[in-house]
Write an enzyme that holds these catalytic residues in place. Structure first.
Site, PDB file in Angstrom:
ATOM      1  N   HIS A   1       1.021  -1.226  -0.406  1.00  0.00           N
ATOM      2  CA  HIS A   1       0.261   0.431   0.023  1.00  0.00           C
ATOM      3  C   HIS A   1       0.888   1.215   0.301  1.00  0.00           C
ATOM      4  O   HIS A   1       0.119   2.613  -0.512  1.00  0.00           O
ATOM      5  CB  HIS A   1      -0.739  -0.527   1.240  1.00  0.00           C
ATOM      6  CG  HIS A   1      -2.501   0.484   1.038  1.00  0.00           C
ATOM      7  ND1 HIS A   1      -3.239   0.532  -0.615  1.00  0.00           N
ATOM      8  CD2 HIS A   1      -3.459   0.984   1.938  1.00  0.00           C
ATOM      9  CE1 HIS A   1      -3.918   1.321  -0.008  1.00  0.00           C
ATOM     10  NE2 HIS A   1      -4.335   0.945   0.994  1.00  0.00           N
TER      11      HIS A   1
ATOM     12  N   ASN B   1      -6.070   6.935   4.580  1.00  0.00           N
ATOM     13  CA  ASN B   1      -8.073   7.021   3.906  1.00  0.00           C
ATOM     14  C   ASN B   1      -8.233   8.286   4.289  1.00  0.00           C
ATOM     15  O   ASN B   1      -9.197   8.522   4.757  1.00  0.00           O
ATOM     16  CB  ASN B   1      -9.052   6.044   5.035  1.00  0.00           C
ATOM     17  CG  ASN B   1      -8.633   6.021   6.378  1.00  0.00           C
ATOM     18  OD1 ASN B   1      -7.153   6.524   7.290  1.00  0.00           O
ATOM     19  ND2 ASN B   1      -9.298   5.587   6.805  1.00  0.00           N
TER      20      ASN B   1
ATOM     21  N   ASN C   1      -8.861   3.891  -1.571  1.00  0.00           N
ATOM     22  CA  ASN C   1      -9.265   4.968   0.010  1.00  0.00           C
ATOM     23  C   ASN C   1      -8.101   5.894  -0.124  1.00  0.00           C
ATOM     24  O   ASN C   1      -8.858   7.787   0.524  1.00  0.00           O
ATOM     25  CB  ASN C   1      -9.033   3.887   1.567  1.00  0.00           C
ATOM     26  CG  ASN C   1     -10.119   2.986   1.537  1.00  0.00           C
ATOM     27  OD1 ASN C   1     -11.248   3.170   0.706  1.00  0.00           O
ATOM     28  ND2 ASN C   1     -10.311   1.955   2.213  1.00  0.00           N
TER      29      ASN C   1
END
Length: 199
Positions: free
Chosen positions: A24, A86, A132
């Site tokens: 990520h 996020n 996100n």
């Protein structure tokens, strides 16, 4: 951010700052690579408390970007939000406000589950496609016209959301990291240079 008199471009690396070297985090890793390529092997990052992220900056000229005319300059600010993925939109929007940068002058490096490891593509605008970090940016900027450099991280066999969540937070193996260094990060850097030269 002391340089105020040139046109400005904001280049953002998305990731989870507290989870380095995970899938990520590949956008932030790619930003580190391209900042080192443009600023030197050890670029100076400073924490901007007003923005909520680490910032580095440079001024490019025609010697840095192929095909640009004599006298061309571009002030580039690099940003690594110091937040969870996020919540990335907050630091990006604050940096854009401080610098007077419109969404169309923002370029984002981010991970992409739909592409093979190290594969890179570009996108001019559009939806977050479930990402996100992009969702947060679109909400904070109230716009989706920022440009994206998407870096493939592969997809797990299972499409269960829990499995995907675990997958993106896994650290890259040494072999995977070697692929990114050999192909993914150089391709992301070239994509950035192409977006800059194309305006």
């Amino acid at each position: 951010m002391p340089i105020r008199d040139l046109s400005r471009l904001l280049v953002v690396g998305l990731g989870n700052y507290s989870h380095p070297h995970t899938r990520h985090n590949v956008g932030m890793m790619a930003l580190d690579y391209t900042a080192a390529a443009l600023l030197g092997s050890a670029p100076t990052w400073r924490l901007s408390k007003s923005v909520g992220g680490h910032v580095a900056e440079t001024v490019l000229d025609e010697s840095d970007v192929q095909g640009m005319p004599a006298g061309w300059t571009q002030h580039v600010v690099f940003l690594k939000p110091r937040t969870f993925m996020n919540l990335s939109g907050g630091p990006v929007a604050r940096a854009a406000r401080e610098l007077g940068i419109r969404p169309e002058n923002i370029i984002v490096f981010h991970d992409d589950l739909e592409r093979k490891l190290g594969a890179v593509s570009m996108k001019a605008k559009g939806s977050a496609s479930g990402h996100n970090g992009l969702k947060s940016m679109i909400a904070a900027l109230r716009s989706d016209v920022f440009r994206r450099v998407r870096i493939g991280i592969d997809r797990p066999v299972s499409k269960d959301p829990a499995a995907v969540g675990d997958y993106v937070l896994q650290r890259f193996s040494d072999a995977e990291h070697a692929v990114l260094l050999r192909t993914g990060f150089p391709a992301a850097h070239e994509a950035l240079m192409r977006l800059i030269s194309d305006g």
